[in-house]
Design an enzyme around this catalytic site. Structure first.
Site, PDB file in Angstrom:
ATOM      1  N   PRO A   1       0.828  -1.207   0.000  1.00  0.00           N
ATOM      2  CA  PRO A   1       0.000   0.000   0.000  1.00  0.00           C
ATOM      3  C   PRO A   1       0.864   1.259   0.000  1.00  0.00           C
ATOM      4  CG  PRO A   1       0.061  -1.012   2.179  1.00  0.00           C
ATOM      5  CD  PRO A   1       0.730  -1.970   1.245  1.00  0.00           C
TER       6      PRO A   1
ATOM      7  N   THR B   1       0.354   5.535  -0.185  1.00  0.00           N
ATOM      8  CA  THR B   1      -0.358   6.802  -0.294  1.00  0.00           C
ATOM      9  C   THR B   1       0.286   7.641  -1.391  1.00  0.00           C
ATOM     10  OG1 THR B   1      -1.033   6.768   2.014  1.00  0.00           O
ATOM     11  CG2 THR B   1      -0.814   8.946   0.988  1.00  0.00           C
TER      12      THR B   1
ATOM     13  N   GLN C   1      -6.735  -0.815   1.179  1.00  0.00           N
ATOM     14  CA  GLN C   1      -6.231  -0.703   2.550  1.00  0.00           C
ATOM     15  C   GLN C   1      -7.072   0.337   3.299  1.00  0.00           C
ATOM     16  OE1 GLN C   1      -2.612   1.365   3.878  1.00  0.00           O
ATOM     17  NE2 GLN C   1      -2.018  -0.539   4.892  1.00  0.00           N
TER      18      GLN C   1
ATOM     19  N   HIS D   1      -5.541  -1.531   8.160  1.00  0.00           N
ATOM     20  CA  HIS D   1      -4.215  -0.938   8.413  1.00  0.00           C
ATOM     21  C   HIS D   1      -4.014  -0.818   9.920  1.00  0.00           C
ATOM     22  CE1 HIS D   1      -0.579   1.161   8.017  1.00  0.00           C
ATOM     23  NE2 HIS D   1      -0.939   2.204   7.304  1.00  0.00           N
TER      24      HIS D   1
ATOM     25  N   ASN E   1       2.060   1.311  11.384  1.00  0.00           N
ATOM     26  CA  ASN E   1       2.610   2.642  11.068  1.00  0.00           C
ATOM     27  C   ASN E   1       1.987   3.821  11.823  1.00  0.00           C
ATOM     28  OD1 ASN E   1       3.973   1.011   9.321  1.00  0.00           O
ATOM     29  ND2 ASN E   1       3.155   1.878   7.437  1.00  0.00           N
TER      30      ASN E   1
ATOM     31  N   TYR F   1      -1.156   4.607  12.770  1.00  0.00           N
ATOM     32  CA  TYR F   1      -2.514   5.102  12.545  1.00  0.00           C
ATOM     33  C   TYR F   1      -3.455   4.525  13.622  1.00  0.00           C
ATOM     34  CZ  TYR F   1      -0.141   7.077   8.678  1.00  0.00           C
ATOM     35  OH  TYR F   1       0.773   7.809   7.963  1.00  0.00           O
TER      36      TYR F   1
ATOM     37  N   ARG G   1      -2.627  -5.601   8.374  1.00  0.00           N
ATOM     38  CA  ARG G   1      -1.223  -5.199   8.364  1.00  0.00           C
ATOM     39  C   ARG G   1      -0.806  -4.706   9.738  1.00  0.00           C
ATOM     40  NH1 ARG G   1       2.552  -1.085   4.631  1.00  0.00           N
ATOM     41  NH2 ARG G   1       3.931  -2.835   4.233  1.00  0.00           N
TER      42      ARG G   1
ATOM     43  N   ASN H   1       5.368   7.893  13.358  1.00  0.00           N
ATOM     44  CA  ASN H   1       4.211   8.609  13.922  1.00  0.00           C
ATOM     45  C   ASN H   1       4.169   8.555  15.450  1.00  0.00           C
ATOM     46  OD1 ASN H   1       3.067   9.728  11.580  1.00  0.00           O
ATOM     47  ND2 ASN H   1       2.068   7.799  11.047  1.00  0.00           N
TER      48      ASN H   1
ATOM     49  N   GLY I   1       7.109  -2.078  -2.152  1.00  0.00           N
ATOM     50  CA  GLY I   1       6.542  -0.743  -2.142  1.00  0.00           C
ATOM     51  C   GLY I   1       7.164   0.125  -3.207  1.00  0.00           C
TER      52      GLY I   1
END
Ligand SMILES: Cc1cc2nc3c(=O)[nH]c(=O)nc-3n(C[C@H](O)[C@H](O)[C@H](O)COP(=O)(O)O)c2cc1C
Length: 357
Positions: A26, A28, A100, A175, A178, A180, A227, A235, A310
């Site tokens: 995935p 962005t 995702q 997701h 990472n 989120y 994931r 983050n 990726g």
């Protein structure tokens, strides 16, 4: 002559058949104005349809989850229509594609969100800044979700999963990586709650598992992947008892049926693939800095069912064919990763078709 490489043999993840084991990770790309996928987005994904499976860029289940500008959503009729165009274009080229589902949580800024609130497990701002039209700005202190709002957010994921299937996509990936929202619930650095959604590892894992369960109930276990990224500090994520947290999470995952587990490889100081391999019958996708030789090594050793790539897919739309031929890989231009138009997006050429021998 048949290619003996395990990368180019078919497999299956849940209900989804893959023609090869080269998965597109995935990414962005921030080219969906108002969160609605466009014909340009459809062309980009169709160019990459030779992947065994495409996992789309992070796509928000609700207005509150769309914390970056120009990322797509899956909650409005226009967004669903946009995704229908993407799914059609990828399927026309023989590809498979799952969305995702990414709720950005506290990694957001009000300037990016058309009036929606920035929310999180607790009123704890992430350190650092994020991109807005006015330039980089500090992450705000998020609104701490109430229990009723948590339940509504979980239902938002389930509805997004239904919307994905209604749009013709092959499934979804939750997701949980990472930094989120589900990862914010998992991590003590973002979650200071004292109710059943915070505190112990089991409580911190509750939101991610509830999202997974609601998605499975909505569209079926064979269409839902997950994931996670144990140890990834991205983050502002920190967890002093990381191994305990993921041991608890993976024990719970082992009691569930779903299509695949997608691991973003960092080295958190314990053997994550070994922990994940204990999940009975779970299909693993491994990710992070792979080339053909390393990918084949993992597959040959039985440590993964597929490998995701990726950044290599950004500049190499025909990545599986390039890996198969041992061709040189083009280098992506970082300046055009996020936002903009066709430049650095759909203008990377595929190799000329191989001449008949
Ligand atoms: C431009 C860009 C955008 C990304 N966006 C996402 C995303 O939306 N969701 C996600 O889970 N990972 C995202 N990632 C991480 C990738 O999925 C992948 O984990 C990372 O690039 C490492 O794999 P690689 O070494 O093959 O590039 C992104 C990476 C890049 C380069």
């Amino acid at each position: 002559m048949a290619d003996a490489s395990p990368l180019f043999t078919p497999t299956r993840l849940g209900d989804i058949p893959l023609a090869n084991r080269v998965v597109m990770a995935p990414m962005t790309r921030s080219r969906a104005p108002q969160g609605v996928p466009t014909a340009l987005n459809a062309e980009y994904y169709a160019q990459r349809a030779s992947a065994g499976l495409i996992i789309t860029e992070g796509t928000s289940p609700t207005p509150e989850g769309r914390g970056y500008t120009h990322i797509p959503g899956l909650y409005s009729p226009a967004q669903i229509e946009g995704w229908r165009g993407v799914a059609k274009a990828v399927h026309a080229r023989g590809g498979r594609i799952v969305a995702q589902i990414m709720h950005t949580g506290r990694i957001a800024h009000p300037d990016n969100m058309d009036g929606a609130r920035v929310v999180g497990p607790s009123a704890i701002a992430a350190s650092g800044q994020m991109f807005t039209a006015a330039g980089p700005q500090d992450h705000p202190v998020p609104h701490a979700l109430t229990e009723a709002e948590i339940e509504a957010t979980i239902e938002g994921y389930a509805q997004a999963a239904r919307n994905a299937v209604a749009a013709g996509l092959d499934g979804i990936e939750v997701h949980g990586a990472n930094g989120y929202l589900p990862n914010q619930f998992l991590a003590p650095s973002a979650n200071g709650r004292t109710d059943r959604w915070g505190g112990s590892a089991a409580n911190r894992a509750r939101f991610l598992l509830a999202v997974l369960d609601a998605s499975i109930a909505a569209i079926g276990a064979g269409r839902v992947g997950l994931r996670v990224s144990p140890g990834n500090p991205f983050n502002d994520i920190a967890d002093p008892a990381l191994e305990e947290t993921y041991t608890e999470l993976f024990a719970e995952l082992g009691r569930r049926d779903f299509a695949y587990l997608h691991l973003f490889g960092t080295d958190p100081g314990f053997d994550v693939p070994a922990l994940a391999a204990r999940l009975s019958g779970k299909k693993l996708i491994l990710n992070g800095g792979y080339d053909r030789a390393r990918a084949e090594g993992e597959l040959a050793a039985g440590r993964a069912q597929a490998i995701s790539f990726g950044s290599a897919f950004i500049a190499n739309p025909d990545l599986p064919e390039r890996l198969r031929r041992g061709a040189a890989l083009a280098t992506p231009d970082r300046a055009t990763f996020y936002g903009g138009d066709a430049r650095g997006y759909t203008d990377y050429p595929a190799l000329p078709a191989a001449r008949a021998a």
